[in-house]
Design a protein around this motif. Structure first.
Motif, PDB file in Angstrom:
ATOM      1  N   GLY A  18       0.803  -1.252  -0.138  1.00 18.66           N
ATOM      2  CA  GLY A  18      -0.021   0.049  -0.080  1.00 18.66           C
ATOM      3  C   GLY A  18       0.871   1.270   0.161  1.00 18.66           C
ATOM      4  O   GLY A  18       1.893   1.148   0.531  1.00 18.66           O
ATOM      5  N   THR A  19       0.263   2.374  -0.516  1.00 21.74           N
ATOM      6  CA  THR A  19       0.974   3.499  -0.620  1.00 21.74           C
ATOM      7  C   THR A  19       1.412   4.036   0.837  1.00 21.74           C
ATOM      8  O   THR A  19       2.395   4.936   1.081  1.00 21.74           O
ATOM      9  CB  THR A  19       0.112   4.735  -1.272  1.00 21.74           C
ATOM     10  OG1 THR A  19      -0.874   4.758  -0.818  1.00 21.74           O
ATOM     11  CG2 THR A  19       0.210   4.394  -2.765  1.00 21.74           C
ATOM     12  N   ALA A  20       0.533   3.826   1.788  1.00 20.74           N
ATOM     13  CA  ALA A  20       0.804   4.207   3.420  1.00 20.74           C
ATOM     14  C   ALA A  20       2.174   3.423   3.679  1.00 20.74           C
ATOM     15  O   ALA A  20       2.748   4.301   4.331  1.00 20.74           O
ATOM     16  CB  ALA A  20      -0.311   3.639   4.050  1.00 20.74           C
ATOM     17  N   SER A  21       2.313   2.442   3.415  1.00 13.84           N
ATOM     18  CA  SER A  21       3.551   1.567   3.713  1.00 13.84           C
ATOM     19  C   SER A  21       4.801   2.183   3.201  1.00 13.84           C
ATOM     20  O   SER A  21       5.897   2.473   3.882  1.00 13.84           O
ATOM     21  CB  SER A  21       3.348   0.201   3.484  1.00 13.84           C
ATOM     22  OG  SER A  21       2.375  -0.590   4.337  1.00 13.84           O
ATOM     23  N   ILE A  22       4.363   2.504   1.919  1.00 10.83           N
ATOM     24  CA  ILE A  22       5.663   3.167   1.076  1.00 10.83           C
ATOM     25  C   ILE A  22       5.809   4.525   1.927  1.00 10.83           C
ATOM     26  O   ILE A  22       7.169   4.856   2.089  1.00 10.83           O
ATOM     27  CB  ILE A  22       5.417   3.179  -0.295  1.00 10.83           C
ATOM     28  CG1 ILE A  22       5.158   1.805  -0.856  1.00 10.83           C
ATOM     29  CG2 ILE A  22       6.553   4.342  -1.269  1.00 10.83           C
ATOM     30  CD1 ILE A  22       4.563   1.757  -2.307  1.00 10.83           C
ATOM     31  N   ALA A  23       4.822   5.490   2.054  1.00  2.76           N
ATOM     32  CA  ALA A  23       5.153   6.763   2.710  1.00  2.76           C
ATOM     33  C   ALA A  23       6.020   6.463   4.115  1.00  2.76           C
ATOM     34  O   ALA A  23       6.957   7.290   4.432  1.00  2.76           O
ATOM     35  CB  ALA A  23       3.757   7.315   3.051  1.00  2.76           C
ATOM     36  N   THR A  24       5.513   5.609   4.891  1.00  2.00           N
ATOM     37  CA  THR A  24       6.187   5.314   6.292  1.00  2.00           C
ATOM     38  C   THR A  24       7.612   5.161   5.872  1.00  2.00           C
ATOM     39  O   THR A  24       8.545   5.566   6.576  1.00  2.00           O
ATOM     40  CB  THR A  24       5.361   4.226   7.020  1.00  2.00           C
ATOM     41  OG1 THR A  24       4.247   4.831   7.196  1.00  2.00           O
ATOM     42  CG2 THR A  24       6.224   4.115   8.152  1.00  2.00           C
ATOM     43  N   TYR A  27       9.548   8.045   4.667  1.00  2.00           N
ATOM     44  CA  TYR A  27       9.577   9.298   5.791  1.00  2.00           C
ATOM     45  C   TYR A  27      10.874   8.619   6.749  1.00  2.00           C
ATOM     46  O   TYR A  27      11.777   9.563   7.215  1.00  2.00           O
ATOM     47  CB  TYR A  27       8.356   9.062   6.629  1.00  2.00           C
ATOM     48  CG  TYR A  27       8.651   9.928   8.064  1.00  2.00           C
ATOM     49  CD1 TYR A  27       8.498  11.388   7.674  1.00  2.00           C
ATOM     50  CD2 TYR A  27       8.587   9.232   9.032  1.00  2.00           C
ATOM     51  CE1 TYR A  27       8.733  12.074   9.086  1.00  2.00           C
ATOM     52  CE2 TYR A  27       8.686   9.958  10.374  1.00  2.00           C
ATOM     53  CZ  TYR A  27       8.616  11.277  10.426  1.00  2.00           C
ATOM     54  OH  TYR A  27       8.658  12.089  11.456  1.00  2.00           O
ATOM     55  N   LYS A  28      10.907   7.519   6.879  1.00  2.00           N
ATOM     56  CA  LYS A  28      12.223   6.912   7.723  1.00  2.00           C
ATOM     57  C   LYS A  28      13.570   7.249   7.277  1.00  2.00           C
ATOM     58  O   LYS A  28      14.501   7.291   7.820  1.00  2.00           O
ATOM     59  CB  LYS A  28      12.160   5.307   8.097  1.00  2.00           C
ATOM     60  CG  LYS A  28      10.885   4.949   8.899  1.00  2.00           C
ATOM     61  CD  LYS A  28      10.974   3.457   8.959  1.00  2.00           C
ATOM     62  CE  LYS A  28       9.951   3.001  10.172  1.00  2.00           C
ATOM     63  NZ  LYS A  28       9.996   1.440  10.433  1.00  2.00           N
ATOM     64  N   ARG A  29      13.497   7.497   5.819  1.00  2.00           N
ATOM     65  CA  ARG A  29      14.750   7.505   5.026  1.00  2.00           C
ATOM     66  C   ARG A  29      14.760   9.138   4.703  1.00  2.00           C
ATOM     67  O   ARG A  29      15.662   9.447   4.000  1.00  2.00           O
ATOM     68  CB  ARG A  29      14.896   6.917   3.810  1.00  2.00           C
ATOM     69  CG  ARG A  29      14.996   5.398   3.982  1.00  2.00           C
ATOM     70  CD  ARG A  29      14.681   4.393   3.087  1.00  2.00           C
ATOM     71  NE  ARG A  29      14.727   3.021   3.286  1.00  2.00           N
ATOM     72  CZ  ARG A  29      14.028   2.258   4.313  1.00  2.00           C
ATOM     73  NH1 ARG A  29      12.935   2.805   4.770  1.00  2.00           N
ATOM     74  NH2 ARG A  29      14.637   1.026   4.446  1.00  2.00           N
ATOM     75  N   VAL A 196      11.610  -4.132   2.189  1.00  2.00           N
ATOM     76  CA  VAL A 196      11.295  -3.689   3.604  1.00  2.00           C
ATOM     77  C   VAL A 196       9.790  -3.713   3.761  1.00  2.00           C
ATOM     78  O   VAL A 196       9.245  -4.146   4.784  1.00  2.00           O
ATOM     79  CB  VAL A 196      11.804  -2.262   3.818  1.00  2.00           C
ATOM     80  CG1 VAL A 196      11.413  -1.896   5.478  1.00  2.00           C
ATOM     81  CG2 VAL A 196      13.288  -2.345   4.004  1.00  2.00           C
ATOM     82  N   CYS A 197       9.080  -3.125   2.581  1.00  2.00           N
ATOM     83  CA  CYS A 197       7.637  -3.108   2.831  1.00  2.00           C
ATOM     84  C   CYS A 197       6.821  -4.278   2.843  1.00  2.00           C
ATOM     85  O   CYS A 197       5.796  -4.660   3.304  1.00  2.00           O
ATOM     86  CB  CYS A 197       7.065  -2.132   1.638  1.00  2.00           C
ATOM     87  SG  CYS A 197       7.283  -0.393   1.868  1.00  2.00           S
ATOM     88  N   ALA A 198       7.412  -5.325   2.187  1.00  2.00           N
ATOM     89  CA  ALA A 198       7.030  -6.574   2.159  1.00  2.00           C
ATOM     90  C   ALA A 198       6.928  -7.294   3.587  1.00  2.00           C
ATOM     91  O   ALA A 198       5.668  -7.835   3.769  1.00  2.00           O
ATOM     92  CB  ALA A 198       7.796  -7.641   1.104  1.00  2.00           C
ATOM     93  N   GLY A 199       7.708  -7.024   4.410  1.00  2.00           N
ATOM     94  CA  GLY A 199       7.622  -7.568   5.857  1.00  2.00           C
ATOM     95  C   GLY A 199       6.852  -6.581   6.564  1.00  2.00           C
ATOM     96  O   GLY A 199       5.978  -7.082   7.335  1.00  2.00           O
TER      97      GLY A 199
END
Length: 241
Positions: A18-24, A27-29, A196-199
């Protein structure tokens, strides 16, 4: 410009993200402005839109340069962009967040779908929106807009860095779109973010199951209790995720 090529494996991972997971993760980077503002799906699709960016830049139209006869020009940038956007890529259009005129219509977008493009994103309008929405190929716009692009926009540059919805988009960046909107992943981060988002997606699915079963959020999301980590490890073993 990036030489990055989106692999089938990374594309498959992002299709499940999801785009929300990608956004997070962005953001961490340190990347806080990668969500294209003000665009929505023309219609809901079963699959997420994933593909590398191929760009088209519009500037404000000037009346002496943008009469209907400009479309007779075989080199008109809008038409050329539609015919040269590579298969599997997403056409991203910079309309300066002006949706008072269309940036394309159903015939051009249908042509892109037939050619195997992965989608289209504009921070302006699209005309014949019902026809575009009926296509299998995803499309995102600010809103439906009937006036021809020539009334407000002049297509000028193809596959150059642009701004779309307040976000810098470079050719080759990875574009992901879903019901929430569209994220732009810098090409050099795409494989890392997908992995990372897969996990992260697996963990959030586990958390949702726990919440639906009555579990409290504290100690679960984020996972700070060892017992919840053990539950998640067992869940992953069971589900293969």
């Amino acid at each position: 410009m990036s030489d990055y090529i989106l692999s089938d494996a990374t594309k498959a991972q992002l299709k499940r993200t999801g785009t929300a997971s990608i956004a997070t993760q962005l953001y961490k980077r340190g990347l806080r402005n990668q969500f294209i503002q003000g665009v929505v799906p023309v219609s809901a699709k079963a699959e997420r839109m994933v593909g590398q960016a191929f760009t088209l830049r519009y500037i404000p139209a000037r009346e002496d340069r943008n009469q209907l006869d400009v479309f007779r020009n075989a080199d008109h940038p809008q038409r050329v962009a539609v015919e040269t956007c590579p298969e599997g890529h997403v056409l991203v259009m910079d309309a300066r967040q002006d949706s008072t005129a269309a940036t394309a219509g159903s015939i051009l977008i249908t042509r892109m779908a037939v050619r195997g493009c992965a989608g289209v994103v504009t921070d302006g309008g699209l005309r014949d929106a019902a026809g575009i929405g009926a296509l299998d190929m995803p499309a995102f716009h600010a809103r439906a807009s009937a006036p021809t692009n020539l009334t407000k926009h002049e297509a000028l540059d193809i596959n150059v860095p642009i701004g779309c919805g307040g976000v810098a988009v470079f050719p080759g960046d990875v574009i992901v779109g879903d019901g929430d909107g569209v994220m732009v992943i810098p090409a050099h981060l795409a494989d890392e973010i997908a992995e990372v988002c897969a996990g992260m997606e697996a963990f959030e699915d586990f958390v949702l199951e726990e919440v639906l079963a009555g579990a409290p959020i504290i100690g679960l999301y984020p996972c700070t209790l060892e017992e919840n980590q053990k539950k998640f490890d067992a869940w992953r073993a069971k589900t293969g995720r």
